[in-house]
Design an enzyme around this catalytic site. Structure first.
Site, PDB file in Angstrom:
ATOM      1  N   GLU A 258       8.017  -2.611  13.715  1.00 33.99           N
ATOM      2  CA  GLU A 258       9.058  -1.832  13.284  1.00 33.99           C
ATOM      3  C   GLU A 258      10.173  -2.509  12.459  1.00 33.99           C
ATOM      4  O   GLU A 258      10.750  -2.371  11.719  1.00 33.99           O
ATOM      5  CB  GLU A 258       9.758  -1.225  14.715  1.00 33.99           C
ATOM      6  CG  GLU A 258      10.831  -0.115  14.313  1.00 33.99           C
ATOM      7  CD  GLU A 258      12.065  -0.277  14.175  1.00 33.99           C
ATOM      8  OE1 GLU A 258      13.074   0.221  13.708  1.00 33.99           O
ATOM      9  OE2 GLU A 258      12.415  -1.632  14.502  1.00 33.99           O
ATOM     10  N   GLU A 259      10.291  -3.684  13.089  1.00 33.11           N
ATOM     11  CA  GLU A 259      11.594  -4.601  12.463  1.00 33.11           C
ATOM     12  C   GLU A 259      11.121  -5.006  11.093  1.00 33.11           C
ATOM     13  O   GLU A 259      12.248  -5.438  10.319  1.00 33.11           O
ATOM     14  CB  GLU A 259      11.472  -5.936  13.297  1.00 33.11           C
ATOM     15  CG  GLU A 259      12.348  -5.511  14.668  1.00 33.11           C
ATOM     16  CD  GLU A 259      13.502  -4.910  14.660  1.00 33.11           C
ATOM     17  OE1 GLU A 259      14.192  -5.062  13.348  1.00 33.11           O
ATOM     18  OE2 GLU A 259      14.192  -4.515  15.528  1.00 33.11           O
TER      19      GLU A 259
ATOM     20  N   THR B  88       0.941  -1.127   0.041  1.00 26.82           N
ATOM     21  CA  THR B  88      -0.010   0.001   0.009  1.00 26.82           C
ATOM     22  C   THR B  88       0.880   1.104   0.120  1.00 26.82           C
ATOM     23  O   THR B  88       0.740   2.107   0.986  1.00 26.82           O
ATOM     24  CB  THR B  88      -0.779   0.047   1.217  1.00 26.82           C
ATOM     25  OG1 THR B  88       0.056  -0.154   2.408  1.00 26.82           O
ATOM     26  CG2 THR B  88      -1.914  -0.946   1.432  1.00 26.82           C
TER      27      THR B  88
ATOM     28  N   GLU C 222       0.830   7.614   7.200  1.00 27.42           N
ATOM     29  CA  GLU C 222       0.237   7.956   5.799  1.00 27.42           C
ATOM     30  C   GLU C 222      -1.483   8.138   6.088  1.00 27.42           C
ATOM     31  O   GLU C 222      -1.913   8.667   5.216  1.00 27.42           O
ATOM     32  CB  GLU C 222       0.439   6.603   4.863  1.00 27.42           C
ATOM     33  CG  GLU C 222       1.645   6.515   4.394  1.00 27.42           C
ATOM     34  CD  GLU C 222       2.097   5.293   3.770  1.00 27.42           C
ATOM     35  OE1 GLU C 222       3.225   5.076   3.278  1.00 27.42           O
ATOM     36  OE2 GLU C 222       1.394   4.429   3.978  1.00 27.42           O
TER      37      GLU C 222
ATOM     38  N   ASP D  23      14.396   4.385  19.946  1.00 29.71           N
ATOM     39  CA  ASP D  23      14.119   3.003  19.632  1.00 29.71           C
ATOM     40  C   ASP D  23      15.004   2.115  20.531  1.00 29.71           C
ATOM     41  O   ASP D  23      14.476   1.545  21.369  1.00 29.71           O
ATOM     42  CB  ASP D  23      14.555   2.875  18.071  1.00 29.71           C
ATOM     43  CG  ASP D  23      14.459   1.665  17.509  1.00 29.71           C
ATOM     44  OD1 ASP D  23      14.246   0.715  18.256  1.00 29.71           O
ATOM     45  OD2 ASP D  23      14.890   1.482  16.157  1.00 29.71           O
TER      46      ASP D  23
END
Lengths: 711, 711
Positions: A382-383, A264, A394, A411
């Site tokens: 995240e990974e 997407t 977005e 992080d």
């Protein structure tokens, strides 16, 4: 994969604690001034007592406890363990005692890649149908939590499934130049399997760069030279005796170049969102690829035939690294053997959740509230390539673009090692440098009542600023290394990434050695990274302090002057490297010089106006106008068409750069290419990027200027 | 070309006068309230007396005089005449008596196209080397100013130079479907010259559409059916006896599809800006093209051989329009002849200037000032494709995007005809509908003390709004018809285009007939369009009133409810046309329905919050927050990647549309294409645009919502 998730929650632990603490102030404070409410409210500047109070309350025991709970089981994105941490975070943030006004989930349906539990990926060494050797399937277990059934087998996420075999070759770091050199030496790489070490090129690029040479599969390992300062043995050198990577440890990771969900692009991955075909995804390795431990890698590399590889290709194994015949030496037991990769990775749609929390900005009386609303995010997946944060950006692009003052990223809070003197590390938009310094000056380093984080940082890593003299080095957010990517690069929101790290002059480890391996656990953190959790405390204090200052200041603590200094520095590098060549191609850099000058002039004039104004006792619209200028300064550098080939990168100053010349990325890449090729069209491209950056800087200067557009 | 420039200055005249008048208020007013300055200032709402005063002072004599001065000589962009008007405007605006605080030029170096004065373009009819016939080189002169040496010869700006000849064919309006039908009928169009009439397709498209069929040149004329209600004769029917186009009149124009300077896409055309190669310009006719008068066109069309063209292709000539043999009838004196085009157009870089003026927003006491800064622009090179305005938008993109409340466009102020009942006309972002109505209600139509512009407008052109009942029709700014294009489509600044026009039920004229011809002069305006200049006065009053309200209101007079109504209307059309087919292709429109609903809900909640608040006596930051939401509402619909094939179009609601279905343009075009082709990939594209518009509307709803992103 698994393991940075553990450290992601480490980040969670620091920010989690910060969020809860800051929320608490909302419960206690009282307002007892005689002023009309709104006048009093808009005049309330940062309360230094509140900050001191916050700093005092950041508790190492609480940090430790949070991390322990969050890392109890493996919690790779979208697995049951992950869902458990989502629930835990959500409940804690929804608890009224947390002081947060609300908390909720943001769910996305995202494209992820996993190994097949029933058919583990294999790497074997075969002679005809005979299996002569094979690699470990799982990492060696030293402590019980490493044997949890949910510890994922080493694999290259988003690497394609496939079954390939061929003669082995050694290709250094898998850069384009490495494969070129290998191809020149061997004449033909068709049908080979390459073994490469981590570093130098992105994970996916190690496969992407290989395929055009006919290489059919890639093995990736971590050379002890790059991570262990050469240490090889788990008998007395590596984990469990030190923080170094044991021989069977394997760095997993996301093997994809574009951040966010890949089906997407530029749309939030909701259930009903349009998705592109899998075959149209770009930035993935087209050939099977598998990470392995250095124990297995050594068995292969030390048996390779062929010429000796150059010095820069050599690592820490006790043998000469050869290119490969291709294949193994005639004297080797692996003689005539192929290496065979069987990769069964499967990609598909999974549900991933962010956890979000909010403390509203001041809209009601009676207790302390931040002047500006605070939103806390614990990002999913995240990974797998910054997916949760990117989809969020977005989805809320308009609102975030219009109103967000700053994004603070934590992080990996602490990179350790406890034995190597540690200090603060930050990368940030230059506009935020000053507030980070202010906060760091107010926080003491672990174990000292006198040395500030700021002073310690400057001792370990500094530079000389034309304006400020010697100051700590703040890095630039030029890549997509963590969840700030969508905020900084796609939305142009001034971002910062704050952590504590080891002294890099004391080790060659490119990151803490257990990174993304089965050894990256709570116990590893407690023993080797941050015993006592005092570095975590320092990070939570620094980041929380920055947050409070950004939230409460009448005038935002952003400084355009530090941005001007960066632009001037970049200009200097650009002139030194490209001015003569551009001139030879009839392109003048004068307009860029003028643009940088105009930015400095507009900033100076704004700073004078700021220092000569009384914002507390004047119309709040005056401060608001300047706050808008400062808040939107990074936005002025966005150009959504400048880098069509780079997903999500729109910031013409901070976009990722391939060229080694540290200056404006579009210009650096185009001009470096042109200098190499000498092609007219490449110089035209450099000219184009010169115009883009020039007009972006002029445009940003206009936003700082008192005068209207054009005067 | 020449002539719309004359009317451009007409626009200039209306806005020019408005600007000067508004400036004057700054000189006279006094402040005598006892409040502290800043509190008094931020509480000052629109002053209705000031508006009444302004309306009373808009003077027809002054309007007439300004227009007369500005149109004294032809002033095509970058010619001496143009430079003269630039100087004149600049001097007047710089005059302290104008009330403007400052005025200045914005210079650009832009790519323009002109005919060659020494080698006029030719169209001849040839038999071998014999010239059998030819067209007029210049229009017939009825009044002295039409013979001024600077009246440019008819030509197609940006049409290529070239020398082609071939058999003539008639291709109706030069749409793709026209050429397809002609090609089906004749079997082969290779080597032909097509004659087409204005209308139905863009000017450049008449050539772009022709080339793939092998057509080598195009003649374009204005059919009397489309402009003159069939009138043909200048003896007693057309100009100089009426407003109708005389037989030799030729509509010039810009034959290019992309707005702005074509060598510097997305960059301001400064002297030193990077320029693309001329060969890389897109959106131009690849074959020579030339506009001619209908007198010449009739000579050709009435002699054409071949089958009779369909009814919808017929015009007002006293003959049957045939397709062409190709070529002429055997019975014609043009029998066997070719038509030959000799086009000598030359394109190159020229210097063009905008004139800008400013009245600063309230920053100092002592006299009236608008609350918000007003910038006046007199745009250069509009006729060459909105160049001055677009380059300005590209240069100041950051500042304009961050701070601009609205853009008011006045191009052709009055379309006339004086004898055909006139009424107001406006196209606008729906958010601005209400303020236009408020202004129009306050202005009386020419010659009446009771009838408002609003009531007269509603009588001539109305619709039934679900919210408001019967109201005047406000058009949508879906194209790039005038200088609002860069502001509305590229920057997402809420724009409006205001004019006075004739009753379209009384004539088929698609525009006033002298448009872009040598007859489009001051005298034509005074005689046929607006004797007494009272319609100009009405436009100046309406636009000036809108301007003052936008400038001075504490709360911006923008209404999200009217935007919601438009989205609901578009949704209804989309459902009616595409829902069933999308469902057959497994795509649900529910998310779009939900998005529109969420927009309406957020708007209703915002409107309630507005109506229940006292913004005058509260913190100005409360009004400011809502003003930001309203100001940036159109910005929330920008998506710079949604329409890669359409230059400068980023607004997902207002982008130009090819499909006849009046709804969201990306969805309309993609779904219409898919319905025709039935191709899977076309349905995928429709799905993609459905997701784009859905997420844009949701995103815009988030910006209106009180709650933060995600809750």
């Amino acid at each position: 994969m698994l393991k940075k998730l553990l450290l992601f929650t480490l980040a969670g632990a620091a920010i989690f604690t910060t969020g809860i603490l800051i929320g608490h102030f909302g419960i206690d404070q009282k307002n007892s001034t005689p002023f009309p409410e709104w006048v009093q409210e808009i005049r309330q500047d940062v309360d230094e007592n509140l900050i001191e109070n916050f700093l005092a309350q950041v508790d190492t025991g609480q940090l430790q406890e949070n991390l322990q709970v969050l890392t109890r089981v493996p919690h790779m994105a979208t697995t049951a363990g992950d869902e458990g941490t989502v629930d835990f975070m959500l409940k804690r943030w929804q608890d009224r005692d947390s002081g947060l006004d609300a908390a909720w989930r943001e769910d996305y349906r995202v494209y992820l890649s996993f190994p097949d539990k029933d058919k583990p990926n294999n790497v074997t060494v075969v002679r005809g149908s005979e299996v002569v050797d094979y690699i470990r399937e799982k990492e060696k277990v030293y402590e019980p939590d490493q044997s949890h059934p949910d510890v994922v087998q080493p694999y290259a996420a988003f690497g394609p499934a496939g079954h390939v075999q061929g003669k082995l070759v050694y290709a250094n770091q898998g850069k384009v130049s490495d494969y070129e050199q290998l191809n020149r030496t061997l004449g033909d790489l068709n049908g080979t399997i390459a073994i490469v070490r981590y570093g130098g090129a992105g994970r996916a690029d190690k496969g992407i760069n290989a395929a055009p040479f006919g290489v059919v599969g890639v093995l990736v390992y971590t050379d002890p030279y790059d991570i262990n300062d050469g240490k090889l043995s788990d008998v007395n050198e590596t984990y469990p005796y030190s923080w170094y990577l044991p021989p069977s440890g394997v760095e997993r990771g996301s093997y994809k170049n574009n951040f966010g969900d890949q089906l997407t692009p530029y749309l939030a991955a909701k259930n009903d969102t349009y998705r592109i075909d899998e075959k149209d995804i770009t930035g993935l390795s087209p050939i099977p690829i598998q990470p392995i431990g250095f124990e297995d890698a050594m068995k292969f590399i030390c048996e390779l035939d062929g010429l000796e590889a150059p010095e820069s290709w050599q690592g820490s194994f006790p043998c000469k690294y050869n290119y490969g015949g291709p294949g193994f030496k005639n004297t080797s037991r692996l003689k005539d053997c192929d290496v065979k990769l069987d990769v069964y990775n499967k990609a598909g749609l999974r549900d991933s959740a962010n956890v979000m929390g909010v403390i509203w900005g001041s809209v009601e009386p009676g207790k302390w509230r931040p002047r500006r609303t605070l939103i806390f995010g614990s990002w999913g997946a995240e990974e797998f390539g910054l997916i949760g944060s990117t989809e969020y950006a977005e989805e809320y692009i308009s609102k975030l673009s219009q109103r967000t003052v700053a994004y603070i990223n934590v992080d990996i809070s602490v990179f350790g090692n406890a034995l190597l003197h540690k200090s603060s590390r930050a990368s940030a938009s230059p506009v935020a440098q000053d507030v980070i310094f202010t906060a760091a000056k107010q926080v003491k380093i672990p174990g000292s009542d006198t040395m500030s984080v700021y002073s310690n940082w400057m001792r370990h890593s500094n530079r000389t600023s034309p304006t400020h003299g010697v100051i700590p080095s703040v890095g630039y957010l030029t890549g997509a290394g963590s969840d700030y990517a969508a905020f900084m690069h796609y939305l142009g929101i001034s971002s910062m990434d704050i952590s504590y790290t080891y002294d890099r002059s004391k080790t060659r480890a490119r990151i803490y050695p257990a990174y993304h391996t089965a050894y990256d656990t709570f116990s590893y953190v407690s023993k080797f990274i941050d015993p006592g959790f005092t570095s975590h405390q320092a990070v939570a204090r620094t980041a929380g302090n920055v947050l409070l200052r950004l939230a409460d200041s009448v005038l935002l603590p952003f400084k355009c002057g530090d941005y001007a200094e960066t632009l001037e520095q970049y200009l200097g590098v650009a002139l030194e490297n490209f001015e003569a060549d551009l001139k030879d191609n009839s392109v003048s850099m004068e307009p860029l010089k003028e643009a940088v000058k105009s930015f400095r002039a507009a900033c100076t004039s704004l700073e004078q106006s700021i220092s000569s104004s009384d914002f507390i006792n004047n119309s709040p619209l005056k401060a608001r106008k300047i706050n808008d200028q400062l808040m939107l300064l990074d936005r002025a550098f966005l150009n959504p068409l400048a880098f069509p080939e780079k997903y999500g990168y729109r910031h013409v100053v901070w976009t990722s750069r391939s060229s080694g010349v540290p200056t404006f990325p579009g210009l650096a890449d185009a001009a470096s290419r042109a200098k190499t090729s000498g092609l007219k069209q490449d110089w035209a491209e450099a000219y184009k990027h010169l115009s883009i950056i020039t007009q972006a800087i002029s445009g940003a200067a206009h936003t700082l200027a008192e005068a209207h557009a054009g005067l």
